[in-house]
Each structure stands twice: as structure tokens, then as C-alpha cells.
Motif scaffolding. Sequence first.
Motif, short mmCIF file in Angstrom:
data_model
loop_
_atom_site.label_atom_id
_atom_site.label_comp_id
_atom_site.label_asym_id
_atom_site.label_seq_id
_atom_site.Cartn_x
_atom_site.Cartn_y
_atom_site.Cartn_z
N THR A 236 0.83 -1.22 0.00
CA THR A 236 0.00 0.00 0.00
C THR A 236 0.86 1.26 0.00
O THR A 236 0.42 2.33 -0.42
CB THR A 236 -0.90 0.05 1.26
OG1 THR A 236 -0.06 -0.08 2.41
CG2 THR A 236 -1.93 -1.07 1.26
N HIS A 237 2.09 1.15 0.51
CA HIS A 237 2.98 2.28 0.63
C HIS A 237 4.42 1.77 0.70
O HIS A 237 4.63 0.70 1.28
CB HIS A 237 2.63 3.05 1.94
CG HIS A 237 3.51 4.23 2.17
ND1 HIS A 237 3.27 5.45 1.62
CD2 HIS A 237 4.66 4.35 2.89
CE1 HIS A 237 4.21 6.30 2.00
NE2 HIS A 237 5.08 5.65 2.76
N PRO A 238 5.40 2.45 0.12
CA PRO A 238 5.36 3.74 -0.57
C PRO A 238 4.66 3.68 -1.93
O PRO A 238 4.58 2.62 -2.54
CB PRO A 238 6.84 4.10 -0.73
CG PRO A 238 7.59 2.84 -0.60
CD PRO A 238 6.77 1.91 0.23
N MET A 239 4.22 4.85 -2.36
CA MET A 239 3.40 4.99 -3.56
C MET A 239 4.04 4.34 -4.78
O MET A 239 3.36 3.75 -5.61
CB MET A 239 3.23 6.50 -3.80
CG MET A 239 1.86 7.00 -4.15
SD MET A 239 0.49 5.99 -3.68
CE MET A 239 -0.52 6.21 -5.08
N LYS A 240 5.38 4.46 -4.90
CA LYS A 240 6.04 3.96 -6.12
C LYS A 240 5.87 2.45 -6.28
O LYS A 240 5.99 1.92 -7.37
CB LYS A 240 7.52 4.35 -6.14
CG LYS A 240 8.34 3.79 -4.99
CD LYS A 240 9.80 4.22 -5.10
CE LYS A 240 10.56 3.80 -3.85
NZ LYS A 240 11.96 4.13 -3.88
N TRP A 241 5.58 1.74 -5.18
CA TRP A 241 5.41 0.29 -5.27
C TRP A 241 3.97 -0.14 -4.98
O TRP A 241 3.69 -1.33 -4.86
CB TRP A 241 6.36 -0.43 -4.31
CG TRP A 241 7.80 -0.21 -4.61
CD1 TRP A 241 8.38 -0.10 -5.85
CD2 TRP A 241 8.88 -0.09 -3.66
NE1 TRP A 241 9.73 0.09 -5.74
CE2 TRP A 241 10.07 0.10 -4.41
CE3 TRP A 241 8.95 -0.12 -2.28
CZ2 TRP A 241 11.31 0.25 -3.80
CZ3 TRP A 241 10.19 0.02 -1.68
CH2 TRP A 241 11.36 0.21 -2.43
N ARG A 242 3.09 0.82 -4.80
CA ARG A 242 1.70 0.49 -4.46
C ARG A 242 1.12 -0.46 -5.51
O ARG A 242 1.23 -0.22 -6.71
CB ARG A 242 0.86 1.77 -4.38
CG ARG A 242 -0.53 1.56 -3.81
CD ARG A 242 -1.24 2.89 -3.65
NE ARG A 242 -2.68 2.72 -3.55
CZ ARG A 242 -3.32 2.47 -2.42
NH1 ARG A 242 -2.64 2.40 -1.29
NH2 ARG A 242 -4.63 2.31 -2.40
N GLY A 243 0.51 -1.55 -5.06
CA GLY A 243 -0.08 -2.52 -5.99
C GLY A 243 0.85 -3.69 -6.29
O GLY A 243 0.41 -4.68 -6.86
N SER A 244 2.12 -3.60 -5.88
CA SER A 244 3.04 -4.72 -6.15
C SER A 244 2.75 -5.89 -5.22
O SER A 244 2.54 -5.72 -4.01
CB SER A 244 4.49 -4.29 -5.96
OG SER A 244 5.32 -5.45 -5.94
N ILE A 245 2.79 -7.11 -5.78
CA ILE A 245 2.50 -8.30 -4.97
C ILE A 245 3.78 -8.98 -4.49
O ILE A 245 3.74 -10.12 -4.02
CB ILE A 245 1.63 -9.32 -5.73
CG1 ILE A 245 2.40 -9.90 -6.93
CG2 ILE A 245 0.33 -8.71 -6.19
CD1 ILE A 245 1.77 -11.17 -7.47
N LEU A 246 4.91 -8.30 -4.59
CA LEU A 246 6.17 -8.97 -4.22
C LEU A 246 6.12 -9.58 -2.80
O LEU A 246 6.53 -10.73 -2.62
CB LEU A 246 7.38 -8.04 -4.35
CG LEU A 246 8.66 -8.82 -4.18
CD1 LEU A 246 9.11 -9.48 -5.48
CD2 LEU A 246 9.77 -7.98 -3.61
#
Length: 583
Positions: A236-246
Motif C-alpha cells: 500500500t505504501h510507498p506509492m512507487k510500489w503500491r499494488g506490487s504483490i512482491l
Amino acid sequence: MRTITTDVLIVGSGGAGLRAAAAAADGGAKALIVCKGKVNRSGSTLLAGANVSADVMCDGRSMASMGIGIGDENDSKEKFYKDIILEGVWLNDRGLVKQYVENAPTVIREIVENNKNLHPKGDDREIGIPGSTIIDTYYKMIRERNVDVVEDSSLLDLLKASDGTVAGALFLDLIHGEIFAVNAKATVLATGGMHNCYSFTSGTTGLVGEGQAAAIRAGAEMIDMEMVTFCPGVITHPMKWRGSILPYIIHTNDQFRLKNADGEEFMAKHLPQSAVDLALHSEWNKMLLCYAMHKEVNQEGKGDAYGGVTFDLEFKDEEDEQAFLDHYPFLKTGTCNEMFRYIKDHGGIPVYGAAHYFDGGIFVDPSFATSLEGLFAAGECTGGTFGSNRVSAATTQMLVQGLEAGKSAAAYAAGAELKAFCPVCLEKAEKDALRPFEEGKEDPRKLKKKINEIVSAGAGVVRDEKGMTEALAALEAQDLSAYGVTVDTRAYNRSWMDWLESRSMLTCSKAILASSLMRKESRGVFIRSDYFYTDNDEYLVSTRYKDGRVRLEPVDQADVPVPAGRLGYIENIEDVIKRLSYS
Ligand SMILES: Cc1cc2nc3c(=O)[nH]c(=O)nc-3n(C[C@H](O)[C@H](O)[C@H](O)COP(=O)(O)OP(=O)(O)OC[C@H]3O[C@@H](n4cnc5c(N)ncnc54)[C@H](O)[C@@H]3O)c2cc1C
């Protein structure tokens, strides 16, 4: 209006669309792909497995026969078939599962043979391949077959002939703002999921269910629209990675911890220890972890500043950390390494459950024909294959379904003629698409945001009658005609796209909620707090949504024994897992 003619039109260019186009060309058809983004760089396929390692699956014996050093001679297609139905908690369309199991080895072999440098790791039934490798394999295939491609063009509506047959579709060229038609003998929808109906999602921004919405508007039948898989461990945060499922990809490990805003682990508070173990060490983790996170955030009020929880990694010592990195070598370099360092340096990373995969969608038969003559569909925009829970690979699903849908569409086109569009239908579709230039003045982004809030609140991880009824009423109350373009030009007009996308989001969201209200039980990924049990007496049924109404269709249970009666939701999951051949 400019009209392109072809034998088979394929809408969408993820794994399903590319595989369908290649199969249609092999079947002797002139094939044309029209896609919203770039042909080899759009949709979920590219993100599969965080583009590090997406699982592609078939039965272990077929896997062993491929000579890639993995597999299980003692496995069989029959066992794989039964397991998929158990994992779907008995709701799966049996014809679609048979088709999946039969064709899965074919598509895996294709990928392996076309990528000589690929040394996939895996286990009995699966190998891990980056999403981009899958896309590149099939992109090469369509180029070799001279499939025509029109990029950056979005589906507006399906177009019918005067006899009701689907005769192609209407599109908006997003760059030039031109509306054009494709007249086809057969049409295949491969437009992926409805991710952006929800505010928090792991899918790409372009996925809003426009194929499903166009099918609904044209009168097609939908199946199990209530079934939405949420993925835990999405940043959810930081914005640059928001949405990543890593974090999700690396979570099934002893070092993984989920903590609330007070730094406390909370899984055992909401799940019995046996279910916690399952959540950590089985593919059933998605719903169990999302359920526990939902309870901790919404019931206990212990969510973090970003509305979720913290994903952390705890290592015993340096050796333990090194072993972890050796197990996930992609964490040693690039963005994945940055994320790994962030987790270590910040005492974890904020995550939550995100709308991830749509188990329900357009109803298809095993030839991938929809309920509308001339219309086929494949991949995530369809429903039924995985019943109430996709555990086995969606990557395999998109490829086997694309293969078969392309073949079927080519065979259909070979015996069909190109039919003229019904003039009234064409005029209406164009007029509808231009409504935002004539009607309201409100910014359609506001409508998107409202839909996101309503759907996330009413049709999230855990649902109940009151919440869903209110959400459906709130969706019904939205007035599309109050919204319009914010600039009056046609070329690359983002607000026009926003209006068109919100129209599809409204259509799909209503179908999700109306279908959810009909299922008064919890099953697979569908969890209701007011019916927290699986009811095999009343709900061994699929929901079928058509023209705004939902009916219940019994699912054939002849092949896999199903226990009668009601069982608590969690107990049922545990019971189902015990019945799996690999448990
Ligand atoms: C982050 C992430 C990770 C995943 N990891 C895995 C994994 O490890 N294993 C697994 O099995 N599954 C995984 N999945 C699921 C799997 O990737 C998808 O189910 C699958 O790729 C869907 O393929 P598809 O071809 O049906 O749709 P997509 O790949 O989503 O393609 C849809 C296509 O339709 C186009 N389109 C959409 N709307 C329009 C329109 N209006 N007009 C024209 N074209 C349109 C898009 O641009 C795109 O080209 C993951 C999904 C996500 C989001």
C-alpha cells in the motif's frame, strides 16, 4: 465510419488474446487483435508472479514427461482434475476443467520449447516463468503468423447483425479520438479482469471490465460474478510500489510475519492454529490471510496509517537471511532488492488485501462459445473454470482457453458469412459513446472514485446482506448522465476514457453485487459474516446474471463426492484440503 473487416476479431492482447489470435490464424482465419494498450505490454499477464516467477501448471506426470527435471510420475490428469474441483469447492464447470487439464501440457511445452534458455524451477505440478516471458513467447507467435494488430484502441460495444448474431465491435482509437468498427465473422473477448472496480488492486489501471460490460449490455449470460480473489501482501505504501504483490510472492516462508499497527502478530487471533498453518504453507493463503487482515483492521481497528497491516521478515541470523535470498535470488538485484532492503530497514512494509483475480465472468461452454451467437471469450474475462476459488494457475487458464477459443472461432468463421451491422445497433453504440460530449459536466473521475468506494465497502473480502444491499442501491443511484468530458477535444481525451471506463465499472459492479446477494453462504473466496458456513444443501449452484437478473443454476456433482449439509467456513476449507491428492 471507418470499418475494418476480418474473419476473427480478438479483443485484448494478454496471454488469452495472443494465444487465441495465433490459434485462429493456424485455423486458416484472417485474425485481427485490437487492444487498449500495447500489444505485448498490457494487461495482467505481464505482471504475473510480479514478473519474476508466475506459476504455470499441469498434472505432474505430464510435467515429468517434458524432460525439464521436475514433475511426478505418480500424478495423473484424473487426480489434477479432481483437485481443481475440490479447490473450487465443487462449483467448477466440469467441461471447462476437463478442457484445462487436457490442454495444459500443450501450452507449457510450447513455452519451454520456445525458450531454450529457460531453466524453470518448480515442483510436481508447476514451473515458475516470468509473465513477460509468456507474453514474448506468444507475441513472437502472432508475428510469425502475420496476425494484424491495432493498438491503443478501446472496445466500446459489441455490434450485432439484424439477426442478433455478434458481427464485430465498435472501438475508440484513443490516440486520435476516432470511433471505428470492426466487422468480423467471429469475435473473441479476451479483455482480462475487472480490477479497477475496486479502489485497491494488483491489476493494471486499464483493466475495468470493459469486455464483461460490453457482453452484459449485449445480453450475454455471466457466471459467478460474486467470486473475487483478493491477494494479501500487496504493497500500500510507498506509492512507487503500491499494488506490487512482491511480499505475497515471498510470504510462504518461515521468516514471514504479519503485524498490526501495534507491532503485534494477529493471525492466531482470528484463525485456529490449523488454519494459520494452512495460510502459511498452502495456496489457500489468499483468502485466509485476507480474512485475518480484514478482521484486524475493520473489527479490531488496528490498521496502520495506510489502512492495512505490516509485512515483515525476521531472520534468525545472517545464514538464515542468506538462505532466504538464495531461495528467492531475484531479491538480490534491481527493484526487488530495493524492496527487500526497505522491508529490512523500515521494520516491514505496509500491505493489504487487493482485488487480484476474477473467478467469475462471461459464461462460456467448453468450446468457449458464449451465450451469444458469433461471440467467444477466453481467459480471466470468463468464469466457471475455477468455481469459487482459483488455486491452480490462471496463466495456464488464459493459454489453454485462448488456444481453444481461437480454434473454435476460426472453425465458426470458416462456415459463416460476414454480416452487415444492424444499423440501429451501430447508431446507438456510437451515440452512447458520445454521450459525455452532450450530457453532464461533472468530472467522471469523481464517479470512478465513488464506484471504487461503494464496491470496496460492499463487495470486499468479507460481505453481509446489509452492506451489499446498501452498496447495490448506491450503485443504482449513480447517474451517468451527470458526468461529461472536461475538455471538448476528441484526440487522447483522458476524461472521455474516464467516462467510458466508469460506465463499464458501473455495469460490472452491479453484476458483482446482485450475484453476491443471491449466495447466502460462504464458499471459497466468497466470505459472508452473516452466513459464515458453506452450505452444500442449498448452494451447490452457480449464479447466472443476465439482463440485470440473477438465477441459480445447479452444478453437476456426479464425478466428485460432496458431503451434504452445512459446515463452518474455516472447517470446510480444512476438510477440503484433507481430500486433496497432494495434501
Ligand atoms: C499482479 C498479478 C500477479 C499475478 N500472478 C499470477 C501468478 O503468479 N500465477 C497465475 O496463474 N496467475 C497470476 N495472476 C493472474 C493472471 O496473470 C491473469 O489471470 C492472466 O494473466 C489474465 O490473462 P488474460 O489474457 O485473460 O488478461 P490480461 O493479461 O489482463 O489481458 C487483458 C487484455 O485486454 C486488454 N483490454 C482490456 N480492456 C480493453 C478494452 N476496453 N479494449 C481493448 N482491449 C482491452 C488489455 O489491454 C490487455 O491487453 C496474476 C495477476 C496479477 C494482477
